[in-house]
Design an enzyme around this catalytic site. Structure first.
Site, PDB file in Angstrom:
ATOM      1  N   SER A  26       0.875  -1.172   0.000  1.00 53.07           N
ATOM      2  CA  SER A  26       0.000   0.000   0.000  1.00 53.07           C
ATOM      3  C   SER A  26       0.912   1.222   0.000  1.00 53.07           C
ATOM      4  CB  SER A  26      -0.930   0.004   1.219  1.00 53.07           C
ATOM      5  OG  SER A  26      -0.194  -0.106   2.432  1.00 53.07           O
ATOM      6  N   GLU A  28       1.390   5.641   0.557  1.00 50.48           N
ATOM      7  CA  GLU A  28       0.917   6.906   1.107  1.00 50.48           C
ATOM      8  C   GLU A  28       1.324   8.053   0.192  1.00 50.48           C
ATOM      9  OE1 GLU A  28       1.252   8.149   5.435  1.00 50.48           O
ATOM     10  OE2 GLU A  28       2.650   9.568   4.498  1.00 50.48           O
ATOM     11  N   THR A  59      -2.589  11.889   3.024  1.00 48.52           N
ATOM     12  CA  THR A  59      -2.328  12.512   4.329  1.00 48.52           C
ATOM     13  C   THR A  59      -3.133  13.787   4.533  1.00 48.52           C
ATOM     14  OG1 THR A  59      -0.481  13.877   3.587  1.00 48.52           O
ATOM     15  CG2 THR A  59       0.027  11.625   4.285  1.00 48.52           C
ATOM     16  N   ALA A  62      -3.324  19.158  10.269  1.00 51.92           N
ATOM     17  CA  ALA A  62      -3.977  20.382  10.734  1.00 51.92           C
ATOM     18  C   ALA A  62      -3.024  21.566  10.654  1.00 51.92           C
ATOM     19  CB  ALA A  62      -4.469  20.203  12.167  1.00 51.92           C
ATOM     20  N   ASP A 120      -1.251  16.067  14.699  1.00 55.51           N
ATOM     21  CA  ASP A 120      -0.172  16.847  15.308  1.00 55.51           C
ATOM     22  C   ASP A 120      -0.722  18.054  16.048  1.00 55.51           C
ATOM     23  OD1 ASP A 120       1.699  15.142  14.140  1.00 55.51           O
ATOM     24  OD2 ASP A 120       1.719  16.322  12.282  1.00 55.51           O
ATOM     25  N   TYR A 152       3.863   2.727  16.808  1.00 58.93           N
ATOM     26  CA  TYR A 152       5.205   3.314  16.924  1.00 58.93           C
ATOM     27  C   TYR A 152       6.169   2.310  17.566  1.00 58.93           C
ATOM     28  CZ  TYR A 152       2.552   7.521  15.971  1.00 58.93           C
ATOM     29  OH  TYR A 152       1.716   8.442  15.382  1.00 58.93           O
ATOM     30  N   ASN A 168      -2.241   2.445  24.658  1.00 56.05           N
ATOM     31  CA  ASN A 168      -3.006   3.338  23.782  1.00 56.05           C
ATOM     32  C   ASN A 168      -3.308   2.665  22.441  1.00 56.05           C
ATOM     33  OD1 ASN A 168      -4.167   5.949  23.098  1.00 56.05           O
ATOM     34  ND2 ASN A 168      -2.425   6.179  21.716  1.00 56.05           N
ATOM     35  N   LYS A 172      -7.096   1.619  20.638  1.00 54.64           N
ATOM     36  CA  LYS A 172      -7.508   1.906  19.260  1.00 54.64           C
ATOM     37  C   LYS A 172      -7.987   0.636  18.556  1.00 54.64           C
ATOM     38  CE  LYS A 172      -3.552   4.123  18.334  1.00 54.64           C
ATOM     39  NZ  LYS A 172      -2.530   4.945  17.625  1.00 54.64           N
ATOM     40  N   GLN A 219      17.555  14.916   4.204  1.00 56.25           N
ATOM     41  CA  GLN A 219      16.125  15.085   4.475  1.00 56.25           C
ATOM     42  C   GLN A 219      15.671  14.099   5.550  1.00 56.25           C
ATOM     43  OE1 GLN A 219      13.164  13.638   1.589  1.00 56.25           O
ATOM     44  NE2 GLN A 219      12.250  15.690   1.625  1.00 56.25           N
ATOM     45  N   PHE A 223      13.693  14.607   9.140  1.00 60.53           N
ATOM     46  CA  PHE A 223      12.479  13.900   9.557  1.00 60.53           C
ATOM     47  C   PHE A 223      12.587  13.366  10.976  1.00 60.53           C
ATOM     48  CE2 PHE A 223      11.181  12.578   4.961  1.00 60.53           C
ATOM     49  CZ  PHE A 223      10.663  13.854   4.756  1.00 60.53           C
ATOM     50  N   HIS A 273       3.621  -1.021   3.870  1.00 59.42           N
ATOM     51  CA  HIS A 273       3.077   0.297   3.552  1.00 59.42           C
ATOM     52  C   HIS A 273       4.241   1.231   3.255  1.00 59.42           C
ATOM     53  CE1 HIS A 273      -0.027   3.368   3.536  1.00 59.42           C
ATOM     54  NE2 HIS A 273       0.719   4.138   4.309  1.00 59.42           N
ATOM     55  N   ARG A 279       6.818  10.178  -4.739  1.00 63.38           N
ATOM     56  CA  ARG A 279       7.814   9.782  -5.732  1.00 63.38           C
ATOM     57  C   ARG A 279       7.625   8.303  -6.034  1.00 63.38           C
ATOM     58  NH1 ARG A 279      12.543  13.344  -5.466  1.00 63.38           N
ATOM     59  NH2 ARG A 279      13.760  11.618  -6.285  1.00 63.38           N
TER      60      ARG A 279
END
Length: 297
Positions: A26, A28, A59, A62, A120, A152, A168, A172, A219, A223, A273, A279
């Site tokens: 998959s 993103e 994606t 906010a 975020d 995570y 947590n 979910k 880059q 991140f 994923h 790209r």
């Protein structure tokens, strides 16, 4: 290469050949903000759609205020390609009423897959009244959405500790999420330990590894300043001195991702994923090398 490693490689290559067509992917994407970026995005989508992804995600942040862009691209991908599209939906700056309206519109438009996230923080000390587990509950009341949530392996940057982060995630999943997709990582052993921990607390849904192909190491270093993802020392060594050598960085980035995925396949992982950054080149090369079924082949 030693005789031992050559033998290992031969066995692994044979194993990969036997898995032809048995690996699911998959992708993103993020909403473009200019005509030039939109052209690149559609070239990427058209290229990667030939690999038969089980879904693609779009994606939303906010911080950048791109809800309209997310909605527009989501609907256009579905219309133009027929792919299953899962828009990101965040709840940190939305009221339950607004989220219900957004979710209902998605459902009415035949978009039944969602990536449900808290989102975020715009302000550092912002206290959210809703979290991803609450959003999953809300979505399930609107319709039987297929919901992905975030995981995570190296702990969420804001989590108190690894245990609370795991609890947590279980909330979910228990709320109705179908799967978890991980933050990108480069320590495969860390992912495998995390997957085992998930099972130990009763999380039995799939934990899909998120793969970030490296084409710009500088880059990447940017991140990881706002995540807890660790870059292994050996990666600093192999990318050293290549800031202006894009081709070599791409080659190494492809090798790094393929080696990670090969190990994960041996450990039973079948779904991956990819964070494409809009790209297609590296992601397509990786998937092609791993034998992902190409509908144009």
């Amino acid at each position: 290469m030693s005789m031992f490693h050559a033998t290992q490689q031969k066995v692994l290559n044979q194993y990969l050949a036997e898995l032809q067509g048995d690996i699911n992917v998959s992708f993103e994407f993020f909403p473009p903000r200019s005509d030039g970026m939109e052209k690149i995005l559609w070239e990427t989508i058209n290229k990667l759609s030939t690999l038969n992804p089980i879904f693609v995600s779009v994606t939303y942040s906010a911080n950048s205020g791109t809800r309209n862009y997310t909605d527009k691209i989501t609907k256009e991908i579905k219309k133009r390609t027929g792919l299953i599209v899962a828009p990101h939906l965040t709840c940190i700056n939305e009221t339950p009423q607004a989220l219900q309206m957004i979710a209902q519109e998605y459902w009415n438009n035949g978009i039944h897959n969602i990536v449900a996230l808290r989102g975020d923080k715009i302000k550092k000390n912002h206290q959210s009244s809703m979290y991803a587990a609450d959003l999953v509950c809300l979505l399930k009341k609107i319709g039987n959405f297929d919901i992905s949530v975030a995981a995570y392996p190296e702990v969420h940057p804001e989590a108190k500790n690894a245990q609370s982060d795991l609890i947590n995630l279980k909330k979910k999943i228990d709320a109705g999420a179908s799967r978890a997709i991980t933050q990108f990582f480069f320590d495969v052993e860390q992912y495998l330990r995390f997957r085992d921990l998930c099972v130990s607390v009763g999380i039995n849904t799939e934990i899909i590894p998120g793969i970030l192909p490296i084409f710009d190491f500088r880059q990447l270093q940017h991140f990881v300043t706002f995540t807890k993802v660790k870059i292994p020392d050996w990666m600093y060594v192999i990318f050293h001195g290549l800031d202006h050598d894009v081709d070599t960085q791409k080659m190494l980035g492809t090798f790094v991702a393929i080696d990670m995925i090969r190990i994960l396949i041996k450990e039973g992982v079948r779904n991956f994923h990819f964070y494409t950054l809009n790209r297609s080149d590296l992601t397509y090369a990786i998937c092609h090398t791993l034998g992902t079924k190409n509908k144009n082949a």
